[in-house]
Enzyme design. Structure first.
Site, PDB file in Angstrom:
ATOM      1  N   LYS A  45     -16.067  -0.057 -11.930  1.00  0.00           N
ATOM      2  CA  LYS A  45     -15.663   1.162 -11.201  1.00  0.00           C
ATOM      3  C   LYS A  45     -14.252   1.586 -11.605  1.00  0.00           C
ATOM      4  CE  LYS A  45     -15.219   0.989  -6.536  1.00  0.00           C
ATOM      5  NZ  LYS A  45     -13.968   1.564  -6.033  1.00  0.00           N
TER       6      LYS A  45
ATOM      7  N   ARG B 144     -18.288  -2.706   0.256  1.00  0.00           N
ATOM      8  CA  ARG B 144     -18.196  -4.157  -0.008  1.00  0.00           C
ATOM      9  C   ARG B 144     -18.482  -4.969   1.246  1.00  0.00           C
ATOM     10  NH1 ARG B 144     -16.750  -3.585  -5.173  1.00  0.00           N
ATOM     11  NH2 ARG B 144     -14.911  -2.354  -5.689  1.00  0.00           N
TER      12      ARG B 144
ATOM     13  N   GLY C 163     -10.242   5.831  -2.974  1.00  0.00           N
ATOM     14  CA  GLY C 163      -8.785   5.684  -3.052  1.00  0.00           C
ATOM     15  C   GLY C 163      -8.294   5.756  -4.485  1.00  0.00           C
TER      16      GLY C 163
ATOM     17  N   SER D  39      -0.120  -3.357  -6.419  1.00  0.00           N
ATOM     18  CA  SER D  39      -1.190  -2.361  -6.347  1.00  0.00           C
ATOM     19  C   SER D  39      -1.385  -1.684  -7.689  1.00  0.00           C
ATOM     20  CB  SER D  39      -0.842  -1.299  -5.297  1.00  0.00           C
ATOM     21  OG  SER D  39      -1.639  -0.153  -5.499  1.00  0.00           O
TER      22      SER D  39
ATOM     23  N   ARG E  30      -6.212   6.350   5.013  1.00  0.00           N
ATOM     24  CA  ARG E  30      -5.562   5.309   4.177  1.00  0.00           C
ATOM     25  C   ARG E  30      -4.140   5.717   3.797  1.00  0.00           C
ATOM     26  NH1 ARG E  30      -9.696   3.104  -0.146  1.00  0.00           N
ATOM     27  NH2 ARG E  30      -8.042   1.562  -0.293  1.00  0.00           N
TER      28      ARG E  30
ATOM     29  N   ARG F 257     -10.458  -4.629   6.338  1.00  0.00           N
ATOM     30  CA  ARG F 257     -11.441  -5.618   5.892  1.00  0.00           C
ATOM     31  C   ARG F 257     -11.209  -7.002   6.500  1.00  0.00           C
ATOM     32  NH1 ARG F 257     -12.507  -3.935  -0.407  1.00  0.00           N
ATOM     33  NH2 ARG F 257     -14.006  -2.278   0.076  1.00  0.00           N
TER      34      ARG F 257
ATOM     35  N   ASP G 253     -10.822  -7.433  -4.184  1.00  0.00           N
ATOM     36  CA  ASP G 253     -12.034  -6.744  -3.716  1.00  0.00           C
ATOM     37  C   ASP G 253     -13.182  -7.717  -3.430  1.00  0.00           C
ATOM     38  OD1 ASP G 253     -10.762  -4.318  -3.865  1.00  0.00           O
ATOM     39  OD2 ASP G 253     -11.533  -3.846  -5.861  1.00  0.00           O
TER      40      ASP G 253
HETATM   41  C1  S3P Z   1      -8.183  -0.429  -7.818  1.00  0.00           C
HETATM   42  C2  S3P Z   1      -7.119  -1.144  -7.336  1.00  0.00           C
HETATM   43  C3  S3P Z   1      -7.163  -1.967  -6.114  1.00  0.00           C
HETATM   44  C4  S3P Z   1      -8.603  -2.232  -5.695  1.00  0.00           C
HETATM   45  C5  S3P Z   1      -9.448  -0.990  -5.725  1.00  0.00           C
HETATM   46  C6  S3P Z   1      -9.490  -0.438  -7.148  1.00  0.00           C
HETATM   47  C7  S3P Z   1      -8.016   0.360  -9.043  1.00  0.00           C
HETATM   48  O1  S3P Z   1      -6.500  -1.269  -5.068  1.00  0.00           O
HETATM   49  O2  S3P Z   1      -8.632  -2.800  -4.402  1.00  0.00           O
HETATM   50  O3  S3P Z   1     -10.763  -1.265  -5.299  1.00  0.00           O
HETATM   51  O4  S3P Z   1      -9.027   0.779  -9.649  1.00  0.00           O
HETATM   52  O5  S3P Z   1      -6.864   0.571  -9.446  1.00  0.00           O
HETATM   53  P1  S3P Z   1      -4.899  -1.356  -4.853  1.00  0.00           P
HETATM   54  O6  S3P Z   1      -4.230  -0.682  -5.963  1.00  0.00           O
HETATM   55  O7  S3P Z   1      -4.689  -0.647  -3.540  1.00  0.00           O
HETATM   56  O8  S3P Z   1      -4.598  -2.819  -4.769  1.00  0.00           O
END
Ligand code: S3P
Length: 445
Positions: free
Chosen positions: A23, A399, A104, A175, A132, A357, A326
């Site tokens: 993804k 999830r 997100g 992040s 969020r 979560r 995740d």
């Molecule tokens: C992601 C980063 C992570 C992850 C999300 C996908 C990404 O989030 O939990 O499912 O594709 O950059 P965070 O950047 O908030 O840690």
């Protein structure tokens, strides 16, 4: 609202499946191909709810994206895309808001791109996404000069054109979405953009930008992006999207806890920033083999053979939590079937995912009779208890829904996951994949 009913598994899970496309990489491939100059080919792209929001957003800004082939494959749904990039400055103003739905990654990464455009845009999404936190991207992007109006730290974000300068930014939490938003904005900034990360957040953006000819350097926990020389385009992409270890995780844990199972999951992305669950399961004594290691789309990939085995408890904290962020809901299910008390700490970030979560997972696992205790930054799972079949809720979190479905396989009676259809946000065809391995799951209304 469609619910997913899962029946207690009477026979081992057996067979071979192909992991659905990653993804995170699928979001990035569509965005960056759209900003490149020329034609990109992205194979085995993931057509999930979240990634389709990104695809629609890029189309809404004039990027031509053709689905060349929609393959059902050996269970995983996958699209082969041809994307005609418009260049860094060629996007068109969208007619309306860009709807990021529940994603997100779509909203936060697109924000990094939109702040560099010469037109106004509004980034928005579902009620879930509007809850969020967005301050984590809005504040550092503003420090680069970005013009963003938010709703008290939440979407919608209204973005206006502005001149950007590079920054040096120390992220308070590890992040990948924040890091990526800044690096993408850095493509439009004067001067260098430097980001420090307190833990190994996934590095797909860095890898993809490097593959497209951008000067991104990684020195320990510092990531730097050099400004582009005037007129230097991003090269188009030609990649096969690796399988998503975050989706494979549900199949892997199912095979590990349903007696006498053996399942092969082909084409799983094994990027070190993503393999925390494998490290945890190994410490718990899980029996799995990684074979056929190779590179695909600039990322390490391999086939996982997962086998049922006795598990014992583990304590998880620190970097491994970032590398498994995740997968922690499904890890909790594995821990519930492991001898001893498993502890998760340093995972407060879980509270700001699609849902809280920690709170929601603990609540639903307890509804299934599992002895799980909530802590501020994690939880404690006492093994081993047999889950009770129950009616539980995904709360619209893919999830959480899939983790509860896997718990249902080892329950004493059927489990119904209300709002189970959200599994398609990341794993379209989850139930079909599980059915092919011998699981009994069905949709009920
Ligand atoms: C992601 C980063 C992570 C992850 C999300 C996908 C990404 O989030 O939990 O499912 O594709 O950059 P965070 O950047 O908030 O840690």
């Amino acid at each position: 609202m469609p619910a997913l009913r899962v029946y207690p598994q009477q026979s081992p899970l057996k067979g071979e499946i192909m992991a659905p496309g990653d993804k995170s990489i699928s979001h990035r491939a569509v965005m960056l191909a759209g900003l490149s100059e020329g034609e990109s080919h992205v194979r085995r792209w993931l057509p999930a709810g979240d990634t389709q929001a990104t695809l629609q957003a890029m189309r809404a800004m004039g990027v031509e994206i053709a689905v060349e082939q929609a393959a059902q494959g050996r269970t995983a749904q996958a699209w082969d895309l041809r994307i005609v990039g418009r260049g860094l400055h060629g996007l068109q103003a969208p007619a309306g808001r860009l709807d990021c739905r529940n994603a997100g990654t779509c909203l936060r990464l697109l924000a990094g791109i939109m702040v560099g455009q010469r037109f106004e845009s509004v980034l928005d999404g579902s009620e879930q996404l509007r809850k969020r936190p967005m301050r984590r991207i809005v504040e550092p992007l503003r420090a680069m000069g970005a013009q963003i109006e938010d709703d008290e730290g939440h979407a919608p974000l209204c973005i206006s054109p502005a001149a950007l300068q590079g920054v040096t930014y120390r992220m308070p939490v590890a992040s990948a979405q924040v890091k990526s938003a800044l690096l993408l904005a850095g493509l439009y900034a004067q001067g260098e953009t430097r980001v420090w990360q307190p833990g190994p957040a996934r590095d797909h953006t860095e890898r993809m930008l490097q593959a497209m000819g951008v000067s991104v350097t990684v020195d320990g926990d510092w990531i730097s992006l050099q400004p582009r020389h005037a007129g230097q385009p991003l090269q188009p992409l030609n990649l096969v999207v690796p399988g998503d270890i975050s989706s494979a995780a549900f199949v892997l844990v199912a095979a590990a806890i349903v007696p006498h199972s053996q399942v092969v999951i082909q084409n799983v992305g094994l990027n070190e920033t993503r393999t925390g669950l494998l490290a945890l399961l190994r410490t718990m004594g899980a029996d799995f083999i990684v074979g056929n290691r190779h590179m695909s789309g600039g990322e390490p990939v391999g086939d996982l053979t997962a086998t049922f085995g006795e598990l014992h408890s583990v304590e998880a904290g620190g970097d491994v939590v970032v590398r498994a962020i995740d997968e922690l809901p499904i890890w909790a299910v594995a821990a519930s079937q492991a001898a001893g008390d498993s502890v998760l700490r340093d995972a407060a970030e879980l509270r700001v995912k699609e849902v809280d979560r920690i709170g929601r997972l603990v609540g639903e696992l307890r509804r299934m009779g599992l002895p799980v205790t909530e802590c501020q930054d994690g939880f404690v799972v006492e093994g081993t208890a047999r889950p009770r079949g129950a009616e539980v809720d995904s709360f619209g979190d893919h999830r959480l829904g899939m983790a509860l479905a896997v718990a249902g396989l080892v329950a004493d009676s059927p489990t119904t996951i209300v709002g189970g259809d959200c599994v398609a946000d990341s794993f379209p065809g989850f139930e079909e994949t599980m059915q092919k391995l011998g699981a009994r799951m069905e949709w009920v209304s």
